[in-house]
Write an enzyme that holds these catalytic residues in place. Structure first.
Site, short mmCIF file in Angstrom:
data_model
loop_
_atom_site.label_atom_id
_atom_site.label_comp_id
_atom_site.label_asym_id
_atom_site.label_seq_id
_atom_site.Cartn_x
_atom_site.Cartn_y
_atom_site.Cartn_z
N LYS A 28 -5.86 9.30 6.14
CA LYS A 28 -6.13 10.07 7.35
C LYS A 28 -5.74 11.54 7.25
CE LYS A 28 -7.73 7.14 10.57
NZ LYS A 28 -8.89 7.42 11.44
N SER B 193 -6.80 1.77 2.28
CA SER B 193 -6.80 2.96 3.13
C SER B 193 -5.41 3.39 3.63
CB SER B 193 -7.72 2.75 4.33
OG SER B 193 -7.38 1.57 5.04
#
Length: 395
Positions: free
Chosen positions: A48, A297
């Site tokens: 992110k 992720s």
């Protein structure tokens, strides 16, 4: 509209280099060549940071001076907080009330103000948007924004620079920013690369929207993969996913748990449940002998939750199993039962018997035996022996 290479060059100085590594274990299971892209080792613990930093660095001075606000279940929060801190910008982060403390603390340490509001990400997001209008903050979208998508897409450049021949990239999907960016960037660089989006079965908002041909909001999302627990995807991410993502896979909670323990045990790599969706999907693909890259992720997860996941993962994989029996209440019957477990080399962890409350027949006792096994094959061997000895029915 999208300049992935420019974004990549902008991000490179602030990122950790998360090189691909080959997984013998998952390659053997899925009968493909499986490579792992460990974005859980990224600064702030997830991918992110890429989209957040790219977006914030493009803001004009007036927007920066007003301060920024966003909503996040955790990883985007830390990416925004870190990026704002680097550029001396005030940041307010709205997080769901159920957010794990490790993600709250990780956000606070970068100097951001944290507001816990709402039971779901969608409720937090609505509140953050209303606060941006009321107080004049600049809202930083968690996924449905060209600059955020552009930043996330730089992962594709990393992947294609690391591995010459890539057939498939498997990507976890929540709101869709990651899969949109990777798909659009990868297809620009190599149109032959195929992209597979992976969602929790209990929060498959993108697949449901694509099936309906329009964006729909799920009535509920219920998954341990909190980072992908999004009831409604973005308009932009929906359009890009529709046009650029080749296939979709849903993952059950049990499959997430199994993969969590396997990744820790085989690769000594800790990732959050949403982060390992891609690896779980590598075991379910319907093709063979292809080069697959699984994007892990994120890895922001607290120790108490890790402990819970390990225990549940061991149950899901058959490594720990609890049997319940109804035995005649007479001498020697319990010993005979335990001999069956000994003969099949099961490691008995606990034995509990209840002669009063839980017997199905008056003269019987209820017995619970919890055992440790070598996996599902060993567990089936134990079950078959118990069936043979008359302790279990052959269903």
């Amino acid at each position: 509209m999208y300049d992935f290479q420019k974004a990549y060059d902008n991000l490179k100085p602030i990122l950790n280099e998360t090189k691909l590594f080959y997984s013998d274990y998952f390659s053997e299971i899925g009968h493909n060549n499986v490579y792992i892209k460990p974005e859980n080792l990224q600064k702030t613990g997830s991918f992110k940071i890429r989209g957040a930093y790219n977006k914030i660095s493009k803001l004009d001075e007036d927007s920066k001076n007003k301060g920024i606000i966003t909503a996040s279940a955790g990883n985007h929060a830390q990416g925004v907080a870190y990026s704002a801190n680097k550029q001396n910008i005030k940041a307010v982060i709205v997080m769901p009330e159920t957010t794990p403390m490790i993600k709250v603390d990780g956000t606070l340490k970068y100097g951001a103000e944290v507001v816990l509001h709402g039971k779901t990400f969608d409720e937090s997001n609505e509140y953050a948007i209303s606060q941006a209008k009321e107080k004049g903050y600049t809202f930083i979208p968690p996924f449905d924004d060209p600059d955020v998508i552009e930043g996330q897409g730089t992962i594709a450049i990393d992947i294609l620079n690391n591995l010459e021949y890539v057939d498939y990239i498997l990507v976890p999907v929540g709101g869709g920013g990651l899969v949109s960016g990777i798909a659009k960037c990868a297809k620009t660089l190599n149109p032959y690369v195929k992209i597979i989006g992976v969602e929790p079965a209990n929060a498959a908002s993108m697949q449901e929207s694509l099936k309906e041909g329009k964006i729909v909001k799920l009535d509920s999302v219920d998954t341990i993969a909190d980072g992908t627990a999004v009831a409604k995807v973005g308009g932009l991410t929906y359009e890009i996913s529709r046009d650029y993502v080749d296939d979709w896979i849903s993952i059950t909670e049990e499959e997430i748990l199994e993969t969590f323990t396997e990744l820790m045990e085989k690769h000594k790599l800790v990732a959050e449940p949403s982060g390992i969706l891609s690896i779980a999907a590598s075991k379910k693909v319907q093709f063979f002998n292809k080069n697959i890259v699984c994007v892990v992720s994120g890895g922001n997860i607290d120790m108490s939750f890790i402990s819970q996941l390990i225990n549940k993962g061991l149950y899901a994989s058959g490594r720990i199993h609890r049997f319940v029996f109804d035995l005649p209440h007479s001498p020697g019957n319990l010993v005979k039962l335990l001999d069956v477990f000994t003969s099949t080399k099961a490691n008995i962890l606990t034995v509990n018997q209840d002669a009063i409350a839980r017997s199905s027949r008056f003269k019987n006792i209820s017995v619970e035996v919890t055992v440790e096994t070598n996996g599902k094959a060993h567990l089936n061997k134990i079950k078959n022996q118990l069936i043979k000895e008359g302790y279990l029915k052959n269903d």
